[in-house]
Design an enzyme around this catalytic site. Structure first.
Site, PDB file in Angstrom:
ATOM      1  CB  CYS A   1     -70.050  88.373   0.505  1.00 26.95           C
ATOM      2  SG  CYS A   1     -69.219  89.914   0.706  1.00 26.95           S
TER       3      CYS A   1
ATOM      4  NE  ARG B   1     -67.664  82.670  -0.157  1.00 25.15           N
ATOM      5  CZ  ARG B   1     -67.203  83.865   0.203  1.00 25.15           C
ATOM      6  NH1 ARG B   1     -68.048  84.778   0.569  1.00 25.15           N
ATOM      7  NH2 ARG B   1     -65.905  84.122   0.222  1.00 25.15           N
TER       8      ARG B   1
ATOM      9  CE  LYS C   1     -62.100  92.341   1.570  1.00 23.65           C
ATOM     10  NZ  LYS C   1     -62.449  90.914   1.620  1.00 23.65           N
ATOM     11  CG  ASN C   2     -59.446  89.666  -0.269  1.00 20.38           C
ATOM     12  OD1 ASN C   2     -60.017  89.945   0.790  1.00 20.38           O
ATOM     13  ND2 ASN C   2     -60.099  89.566  -1.409  1.00 20.38           N
TER      14      ASN C   2
ATOM     15  CG  ASP D   1     -63.208  89.573  -5.293  1.00 18.86           C
ATOM     16  OD1 ASP D   1     -62.202  89.392  -4.578  1.00 18.86           O
ATOM     17  OD2 ASP D   1     -64.198  88.823  -5.278  1.00 18.86           O
TER      18      ASP D   1
ATOM     19  NE  ARG E   1     -67.424  92.097   5.070  1.00 17.27           N
ATOM     20  CZ  ARG E   1     -67.649  90.867   4.600  1.00 17.27           C
ATOM     21  NH1 ARG E   1     -68.796  90.583   4.037  1.00 17.27           N
ATOM     22  NH2 ARG E   1     -66.736  89.941   4.700  1.00 17.27           N
TER      23      ARG E   1
HETATM   24  C1  EPZ Z   1     -61.282  84.629  -1.683  1.00 14.96           C
HETATM   25  O1  EPZ Z   1     -62.381  83.956  -1.079  1.00 14.96           O
HETATM   26  C2  EPZ Z   1     -61.552  86.118  -1.531  1.00 14.96           C
HETATM   27  N1  EPZ Z   1     -61.667  86.458  -0.124  1.00 14.96           N
HETATM   28  C3  EPZ Z   1     -62.848  86.491  -2.255  1.00 14.96           C
HETATM   29  O2  EPZ Z   1     -62.965  87.914  -2.159  1.00 14.96           O
HETATM   30  C4  EPZ Z   1     -62.717  86.103  -3.717  1.00 14.96           C
HETATM   31  O3  EPZ Z   1     -63.938  86.392  -4.375  1.00 14.96           O
HETATM   32  C5  EPZ Z   1     -62.398  84.608  -3.824  1.00 14.96           C
HETATM   33  O4  EPZ Z   1     -61.199  84.312  -3.079  1.00 14.96           O
HETATM   34  C6  EPZ Z   1     -62.176  84.171  -5.263  1.00 14.96           C
HETATM   35  O5  EPZ Z   1     -61.141  84.905  -5.827  1.00 14.96           O
HETATM   36  C7  EPZ Z   1     -60.537  86.602   0.608  1.00 14.96           C
HETATM   37  O6  EPZ Z   1     -59.433  86.435   0.142  1.00 14.96           O
HETATM   38  C8  EPZ Z   1     -60.721  87.039   2.044  1.00 14.96           C
HETATM   39  P1  EPZ Z   1     -62.295  80.478  -2.944  1.00 14.96           P
HETATM   40  P2  EPZ Z   1     -62.304  82.347  -0.840  1.00 14.96           P
HETATM   41  O7  EPZ Z   1     -62.055  79.457  -1.918  1.00 14.96           O
HETATM   42  O8  EPZ Z   1     -60.916  81.924  -0.647  1.00 14.96           O
HETATM   43  C9  EPZ Z   1     -65.401  77.109  -4.060  1.00 14.96           C
HETATM   44  C10 EPZ Z   1     -64.013  89.949  -1.654  1.00 14.96           C
HETATM   45  O9  EPZ Z   1     -64.956  90.505  -2.226  1.00 14.96           O
HETATM   46  N2  EPZ Z   1     -64.905  76.422  -2.856  1.00 14.96           N
HETATM   47  O10 EPZ Z   1     -61.190  80.843  -3.883  1.00 14.96           O
HETATM   48  O11 EPZ Z   1     -63.299  82.027   0.176  1.00 14.96           O
HETATM   49  C11 EPZ Z   1     -66.155  78.392  -3.719  1.00 14.96           C
HETATM   50  O12 EPZ Z   1     -67.522  78.124  -3.440  1.00 14.96           O
HETATM   51  C12 EPZ Z   1     -64.083  88.454  -1.405  1.00 14.96           C
HETATM   52  O13 EPZ Z   1     -62.959  90.522  -1.259  1.00 14.96           O
HETATM   53  C13 EPZ Z   1     -65.324  75.120  -2.606  1.00 14.96           C
HETATM   54  O14 EPZ Z   1     -66.099  74.540  -3.364  1.00 14.96           O
HETATM   55  O15 EPZ Z   1     -62.810  81.820  -2.259  1.00 14.96           O
HETATM   56  C14 EPZ Z   1     -66.000  79.202  -4.984  1.00 14.96           C
HETATM   57  O16 EPZ Z   1     -66.980  78.807  -5.913  1.00 14.96           O
HETATM   58  C15 EPZ Z   1     -65.418  87.861  -1.804  1.00 14.96           C
HETATM   59  N3  EPZ Z   1     -64.872  74.490  -1.489  1.00 14.96           N
HETATM   60  C16 EPZ Z   1     -64.614  78.818  -5.474  1.00 14.96           C
HETATM   61  O17 EPZ Z   1     -64.298  77.568  -4.834  1.00 14.96           O
HETATM   62  C17 EPZ Z   1     -63.995  75.110  -0.613  1.00 14.96           C
HETATM   63  O18 EPZ Z   1     -63.608  74.475   0.391  1.00 14.96           O
HETATM   64  C18 EPZ Z   1     -63.526  79.813  -5.157  1.00 14.96           C
HETATM   65  O19 EPZ Z   1     -63.593  80.053  -3.763  1.00 14.96           O
HETATM   66  C19 EPZ Z   1     -63.588  76.434  -0.896  1.00 14.96           C
HETATM   67  C20 EPZ Z   1     -64.039  77.067  -2.033  1.00 14.96           C
END
Ligand code: EPZ
Length: 419
Positions: free
Chosen positions: A117, A122, A22-23, A308, A400
């Protein structure tokens, strides 16, 4: 509203084919906006999140249909719209992936703040910072953000927060930088396999990205990108979920269509607990054992233990005799599943960003409520070993991110059905 009912106690045995990731699929589909012509994408899983991104792309003038061989055929037909429907964006966090492509190809993006989620904050501040580095004008309104830019200029940037790198933030900047003037360097880039796959897809469309798989990505902007043909990698999180399912039910399953390399930390952790795992080039054989050891795990950005799979691991450690601890470094509040596992007899206490598990309990079937995608997977795993029947409500969360999970588990011997 349908529920999933599981009668626990059956060991899982047999072979399971892991679906496309998915990702990986979501950002790759979004990146089609950057190109002219047609792209054919194979192994895209049938998931509700994929359906959402397809609807968003339709609204943005991309014609997409699923061929008889299951491949998605995508052609950009109309580039006038720069505003994905907010009711769709608010349903799924990954909708934010259209931001970079819209800005780079259509010079404008007007996007509602994304939903997704309930696993914690986020924010998208890093996405916006990356676009500003490339020269975009960013205006934040109450419910949405507007980005404009006549043209984007390559820049050097560090992309990360106290929680480490950002997966979709790296994806967005990489996609926008592909059509920017000049060279972009992203330091602290996410190294997840799904980010590497997006870079490979973009390069096949004519982009010039180097440093794949490392935390420094260099993107030389090009004038345009063309369509291509690609196969989505298998889903490492689905695979990890099945590995844990085999371990918990003390069964023996062979996972096909997987890359053990993408699961190195997960396999090491489960071997340390006592699971028998044999890795081959594109398959993994997992055999459960009668005794396991408790452990301590901390989630980290790739190649660390993936957030995840945090909930799924907690389900396993709930039945492993002894004291275990999991600390969640990416989403410190990602523990919505704990109360539901406690309802089933688990002894888990959350303190801040950690859960302390007094394992070895016998789980009992109960009616539990799914709250997010990976929490619902954790409840399914608990139901597979619980005594009696477990009913999981709000099971739409599961659909999802897991393609045909109920059917795959049934084929492996689980007593699991929708009601
Ligand atoms: C991706 O989300 C995945 N989703 C998530 O999988 C996964 O948990 C996550 O990466 C971490 O590995 C998809 O790929 C569609 P991040 P993403 O930006 O990119 C903070 C699932 O279950 N952050 O890597 O949205 C954020 O709050 C889903 O399949 C900021 O502070 O995650 C988090 O603490 C859930 N500012 C950390 O960084 C930003 O602008 C990592 O988030 C962006 C993120």
């Amino acid at each position: 509203m349908k529920s999933l009912c599981i009668k626990g106690g059956k060991p899982l045995c047999g072979t399971v084919k892991i679906s496309g990731a998915k990702n990986a699929a979501l950002p790759i589909l979004a990146s089609v906006i950057l190109s002219r012509g047609t792209s054919v994408i194979h192994n895209v899983p049938r998931l509700s999140d994929v359906n959402i991104i397809i609807k968003i792309l339709h609204a943005l003038g991309v014609d997409i249909y699923r061929r008889e061989d299951e491949a998605l055929v995508c052609t950009v037909k109309n580039e006038s719209c720069c505003t994905p429907p907010c009711e769709l964006v608010q349903k799924m966090r990954a909708s934010i992936c259209v931001m970079g492509p819209l800005l780079a190809k259509r010079q404008k993006a007007k996007i509602a703040f994304p939903g997704g989620c309930v696993i914690g904050e986020r924010p998208i501040d890093l996405h916006l910072k990356g676009m500003q580095y490339l020269g975009a004008h960013v205006e934040t309104k109450d419910s949405h953000v507007e980005l404009t830019s006549e043209f984007l200029c390559g820049a050097k940037m560090f992309l990360g927060s106290e929680f480490g790198s950002t997966v979709l933030g790296t994806a967005n900047v990489m996609m926008a930088a592909s059509l920017a003037e000049g060279t972009t360097v992203i330091e602290n880039a996410a190294r997840e396999p799904e980010v590497e796959e997006l870079a490979k897809f973009l390069n096949q469309m004519g982009a010039k990205i180097s440093g794949l798989g490392t935390n420094v990505l260099t993107i030389q902007g090009v004038a345009e990108l063309h369509g291509t043909e690609y196969r989505i990698i298998s889903d490492r999180i689905e695979a990890g979920t099945f590995i844990i399912a085999a371990a918990m039910t003390r069964g023996r399953i062979e996972l096909q269509n997987v890359s053990p390399l993408h699961l190195a930390c997960v396999i090491t952790t489960l071997k340390r607990i006592g699971v028998t795992i044999v890795e081959y080039f594109d398959r993994i054989v997992v055999e459960g054992n009668n005794s396991y050891s408790p452990t301590q795990v901390c989630t980290k950005p790739y190649p660390g233990f993936p957030t995840d799979l945090q909930a799924q691991l907690a389900s396993m450690l709930a039945i492993v005799l002894g004291k275990s601890c999991i600390t969640e470094k990416i989403y410190p509040q990602r523990f919505a599943y704990v109360n539901e596992l406690v309802k089933m007899g688990a002894s888990i206490e959350q303190k801040g960003a950690s859960v302390y598990i007094q394992g070895g309990k016998t789980l009992k079937g109960a009616t539990v409520f799914a709250s997010d995608l990976r929490a619902s997977a954790a409840l399914v795993l608990a139901g597979l070993v619980a005594i009696g029947e477990t009913t999981i409500k709000h099971i739409h969360h599961l659909e999802r991110g897991y393609e045909n999970l109920q059917a795959k588990l049934s084929l492996l011997g689980a007593d699991i059905m929708y009601k």
